[in-house]
Design an enzyme around this catalytic site. Structure first.
Site, PDB file in Angstrom:
ATOM      1  N   LYS A  66      41.113 -29.470 -73.899  1.00 17.57           N
ATOM      2  CA  LYS A  66      42.031 -29.953 -72.861  1.00 17.57           C
ATOM      3  C   LYS A  66      42.459 -28.803 -71.941  1.00 17.57           C
ATOM      4  O   LYS A  66      42.470 -28.937 -70.710  1.00 17.57           O
ATOM      5  CB  LYS A  66      43.259 -30.594 -73.498  1.00 17.57           C
ATOM      6  CG  LYS A  66      43.002 -31.932 -74.155  1.00 17.57           C
ATOM      7  CD  LYS A  66      44.269 -32.431 -74.864  1.00 17.57           C
ATOM      8  CE  LYS A  66      44.033 -33.740 -75.600  1.00 17.57           C
ATOM      9  NZ  LYS A  66      45.250 -34.203 -76.309  1.00 17.57           N
ATOM     10  N   GLY A  82      48.246 -29.323 -75.859  1.00 15.60           N
ATOM     11  CA  GLY A  82      48.498 -29.578 -77.274  1.00 15.60           C
ATOM     12  C   GLY A  82      47.787 -30.836 -77.729  1.00 15.60           C
ATOM     13  O   GLY A  82      47.431 -31.698 -76.913  1.00 15.60           O
ATOM     14  N   ASP A  83      47.573 -30.925 -79.025  1.00 15.95           N
ATOM     15  CA  ASP A  83      47.009 -32.141 -79.598  1.00 15.95           C
ATOM     16  C   ASP A  83      47.581 -32.317 -80.995  1.00 15.95           C
ATOM     17  O   ASP A  83      47.698 -31.348 -81.756  1.00 15.95           O
ATOM     18  CB  ASP A  83      45.489 -32.075 -79.672  1.00 15.95           C
ATOM     19  CG  ASP A  83      44.888 -33.448 -79.955  1.00 15.95           C
ATOM     20  OD1 ASP A  83      44.879 -34.281 -79.027  1.00 15.95           O
ATOM     21  OD2 ASP A  83      44.479 -33.698 -81.095  1.00 15.95           O
ATOM     22  N   THR A  84      47.945 -33.545 -81.314  1.00 15.06           N
ATOM     23  CA  THR A  84      48.550 -33.842 -82.612  1.00 15.06           C
ATOM     24  C   THR A  84      47.706 -34.872 -83.341  1.00 15.06           C
ATOM     25  O   THR A  84      47.371 -35.914 -82.784  1.00 15.06           O
ATOM     26  CB  THR A  84      49.990 -34.361 -82.429  1.00 15.06           C
ATOM     27  OG1 THR A  84      50.760 -33.362 -81.742  1.00 15.06           O
ATOM     28  CG2 THR A  84      50.644 -34.635 -83.775  1.00 15.06           C
TER      29      THR A  84
END
Length: 204
Positions: A66, A82-84
């Site tokens: 990203k 960010g990625d969760t």
């Protein structure tokens, strides 16, 4: 706002910060540490997990990809992404897009522990990427069918990894949390602040 730098109130010049996410939760979290991005530019990438891809590797890859996607069109800026990921064992649970999908996630999570992996990537003005990963353990109570039905009716599950949002009604269903609350919400603030400060960006 355009350009690669912004003058602060004290006259100092700092690099523009771009948040590579459309998530309002991430904006709210950044505000907690006194950070307001100069721009929001969501990355549009394929988020399909690789075959047998481990959850922590998937989260880290998504955050990195990203950030890189946005960095290519915003040279000279700081790019934060960010990625969760919610993981039950080695299984990556989806971002629930339907009530049936959310119900399936809650059925899996009911009465058990699971991991929430929250990855952050920051690409600086010179193109150097730095990465952090926060791992939290969340334990749901054993959910009664009426509790699942009530939560589904709330609509809070829509678009949420694992079919729940810890900052909403689900907080009353979570028996224990070990790790980063902000990471479970969507952006681990300790790790994010460390990355920003390492890049020279002022934050609380």
């Amino acid at each position: 706002m355009t350009g690669a730098a912004t003058a602060g109130l004290s006259g100092d010049i700092r690099t523009q910060l771009v948040l590579a996410s459309a998530s309002p939760r991430r904006l709210d979290l950044l505000a907690q540490i006194g950070v307001v991005p100069d721009a929001v530019d969501p990355a549009d990438i394929d988020e399909t997990p690789g075959k047998a891809e481990q959850p922590h590797l998937y989260a880290a890859r998504m955050a990195a990809e990203k950030a890189q996607a946005v960095a290519t069109r915003r040279p000279g800026c700081l790019i934060l992404s960010g990625d969760t990921v919610v993981a039950a064992g080695r299984r990556i649970l989806p971002k629930a897009e339907s009530e049936a999908e959310a119900r399936a996630c809650l059925d899996v999570l009911s009465g058990r522990r699971h991991r929430v992996l929250s990855a952050v990537t920051l690409i600086d003005a010179k193109g150097q990427a730095r990465h952090k990963l926060s791992t939290s353990i969340v334990t749901f109570k054993r959910l009664h069918p009426d509790e699942i039905a009530a939560y589904l009716a709330s609509g809070e599950w829509q678009g949420k990894a694992g079919g729940y949002a810890i900052q909403g009604l689900a907080a009353g269903l979570i028996r224990a949390l070990q790790g980063s609350h902000s990471g479970v919400v969507g952006l681990p603030l300790y790790e994010t602040r460390a990355l920003l400060r390492a890049s020279g960006y002022p934050c609380g």
